[in-house]
Design an enzyme around this catalytic site. Structure first.
Site, PDB file in Angstrom:
ATOM      1  N   SER A  78      14.517  -0.290 -15.997  1.00 15.98           N
ATOM      2  CA  SER A  78      13.174  -1.587 -15.732  1.00 15.98           C
ATOM      3  C   SER A  78      12.342  -0.998 -17.554  1.00 15.98           C
ATOM      4  CB  SER A  78      12.035  -0.624 -14.359  1.00 15.98           C
ATOM      5  OG  SER A  78      12.434  -0.416 -14.439  1.00 15.98           O
ATOM      6  N   TYR A 133       7.446   3.921   1.813  1.00 19.43           N
ATOM      7  CA  TYR A 133       8.698   3.376   1.160  1.00 19.43           C
ATOM      8  C   TYR A 133       9.241   3.154   2.658  1.00 19.43           C
ATOM      9  CZ  TYR A 133      10.278   1.974  -2.376  1.00 19.43           C
ATOM     10  OH  TYR A 133      11.230   1.751  -3.926  1.00 19.43           O
TER      11      TYR A 133
END
Length: 582
Positions: A234, A505
């Site tokens: 990223s 998560y």
């Protein structure tokens, strides 16, 4: 043409076009029915995982196939379909050199998807009904502004592209889009422009990839400290656009805490500041640069940013803890959040994820085998930890030895208060490093008829226990109601702590063997989970962003006035919808 190998090549390493990660790493099903991790990139690479498939069989109550399916080439008719805009292309050829754009179908396809489950399924099996018509590779901010002006003038659509790691459908191209779609890749805009060690500042181009930022700043003895799970691929621009968070948030902050100034090119001009120096804080009205945070490519293209940097830590020490229950671990985190002496990173996993982690370990031999047996006996027989209830917490401490010792003292004191058991530095390091290797398993699972994906939220401390359990229960009910094979695997970890709450998560996996419309089945379960999250007061997203995957939920979290404000802002900056599919 811009060669595909050139774009995705970094030294001797190559990024995969079809699945997550580097081409030298994958989970592979061997002829003997065991799974191995190929390559030598990660600590777990080259190891055989004999317990993984038996664990899947036991937990999901399915029998995985003995052979992996092979990805199918995307339908050529879909890939070859083009939307033309000669006037726009002519102007682009005046802006960019010949090797700074490509219409290669494979290159265009890669720039029309991220890494969500849906993206990977389409990239490997179903194909796409719409992809970008051309990919552009500007060298600098001036070229980006010229590209935007050309798109505005000739009514083309632009799709900003950083590392292509998003999991929210943000790179999807609508089949109803009749304009030419040009993906604007910032891969050439990847430099650390300057470093100011005295004031702890750096200016970095938006296309810089996380792992390259780490290496470049380390040469100056500095670090950004922002480490999302996707840091290998990223980009800085992507972190800003999605309002990202990182593993070491406790030490360095989230991206909004690190970001000082942004330059973003829009159809109405460049949003940014012209400063002789960068003050630590200002009070000068509405901060236009903050529009870039969470913008997700809907307002313009982020070209560079000035960020805070920190000296490289003198030491890094790992740690790990075991708790008898997830509730015990949560109580520990609650107290830790109220203590200023916190490790750089702290993550608590529930029992389901703990068991999964154990299945991903190779079987030890010799002394290590005896050591594991003795450790297990001590934990379960003497300390009375139930293997079906216990949870684990991984820790990363960074700083001077004096600072680390102070943090360790506070952390381990609180852990003992909640019945925690120290589990060693090696387990902490292994858990931390597994973050990168485990990212490859989702795409492997797809080849054995298992669809898996992660989704995240954040909520208050008091809401967390109920939200956690209700999401699990809701998914199980929905799975049963649809008569899907086996039972779903659903686990969670607490990956961030705040004064007011936590990040949860989730990981969901289901068998799709024999399911007629597997993607739709999985998406229905994920939508149900998201609905339950919102019903419990959880956030629509903590750090993944909205994209197309969660956009239908926006009216549930924003007032009519808020939605109208956002729509008017987009119209004001981009009256012709250069960055919109509408």
């Amino acid at each position: 043409m811009f060669l595909p190998e050139q774009e995705f090549s970094f030294g001797a390493s190559h990024e995969s076009r079809r699945i997550w990660g580097f081409t030298d790493t994958s989970y592979r099903l061997r002829a003997d029915g065991q799974v191995e991790i190929t390559g030598a990139r990660y600590p777990s690479s080259g190891h055989v995982l004999p317990d993984l498939l038996p664990w899947i069989t036991e937990v999901m109550r399915i029998q995985p196939p003995k052979k992996q399916s092979s990805p199918a080439p995307p339908p050529s008719a879909q890939i070859a379909k083009r939307h033309f805009n000669d006037a726009f292309i002519d102007q682009i050829q005046q802006i960019l050199p010949p090797n700074h754009w490509s219409q290669d179908p494979e290159v265009c396809m890669r720039h029309g998807h991220g890494h969500s489950l849906e993206d990977m399924y389409k990239a490997n099996y179903a194909g796409f009904t719409r992809i970008p018509d051309i990919v552009l590779y500007p060298d600098n901010a001036s070229q980006v502004s010229q590209i935007i002006a050309a798109a505005h003038k000739h009514q083309a659509r632009l799709l900003p592209y950083g590392g292509g790691t998003n999991v929210n459908g943000g790179l999807s191209c609508s089949v109803d889009e009749t304009r030419l779609i040009a993906a604007v890749s910032l891969r050439r805009m990847n430099q650390v422009l300057w470093v100011d060690k005295a004031n702890r500042l750096a200016k970095i181009e938006a296309g810089a990839v996380g792992r390259h930022i780490v290496a470049a700043l380390a040469k100056h003895g500095m670090t950004l400290g922002h480490e999302p799970d996707s840091i290998e691929f990223s980009t800085l621009g992507g972190w800003i656009a999605t309002k990202a968070s990182g593993m070491k948030k406790n030490r360095y902050g989230n991206i909004e805490d690190i970001l000082l100034q942004v330059e973003m090119a829009t159809p109405c001009g460049v949003i940014g500041r012209f400063l002789q120096s960068i003050p630590p804080r200002e009070s000068v009205g509405v901060d236009s640069a903050s529009l870039a945070l969470g913008s997700e490519g809907n307002l313009g293209i982020i070209t560079s940013a000035i960020v805070k940097i920190s000296p490289l830590p003198e030491h890094q020490i790992f740690g790990s803890l075991l708790f008898k229950t997830f509730a015990n671990g949560m109580a520990f985190l609650y107290d830790l959040a109220r203590n200023r002496e916190q490790p750089a990173s702290v993550r608590l996993i529930d029992n389901a994820q703990f068991q999964f982690g154990m299945a991903l370990k190779p079987r030890p031999a010799g002394f290590q085998s005896w050591k594991r047996k003795l450790t297990k006996a001590y934990v379960t027989k003497i300390r009375k930890f139930d293997p079906q209830m216990m949870t684990a917490c991984t820790l990363v401490f960074e700083g001077s030895m004096k600072q680390i010792a102070k943090e360790q003292s506070a952390v381990y004191y609180l852990a003992r208060k909640h019945g925690g058991l120290y589990a060693g530095a090696a387990n902490g390091k292994q858990g931390y490093e597994l973050t990168f290797a485990i990212a490859y398993i989702r795409d492997f699972a797809m080849t054995i008829d298992i669809f898996a994906e992660s989704f995240e939220t954040s909520c208050t401390w008091t809401a967390a226990p109920e939200l956690y359990q209700r999401v699990i229960d809701r998914v199980r009910r929905e799975h049963l109601a649809r008569s899907l094979p086996g039972i779903p695997f659903l686990s969670a970890r607490i990956s961030q702590i705040y004064d007011t709450g936590v990040t949860i998560y989730f990981y969901l996996a289901i068998s799709v063997e024999g399911v007629t419309r597997p993607l739709e089945a999985y998406k229905a379960l994920e939508r149900a989970a998201r609905d339950e999250i919102l019903s419990c007061g959880g956030a629509l997203s903590h750090h993944h962003g909205v994209g197309t995957l969660r956009s239908n939920f926006l009216p549930r979290i924003f007032s009519t006035g808020s939605m109208e404000c956002q729509n008017r802002l987009r119209s004001a900056l981009d009256c012709r919808g250069v960055f919109s599919t509408q």
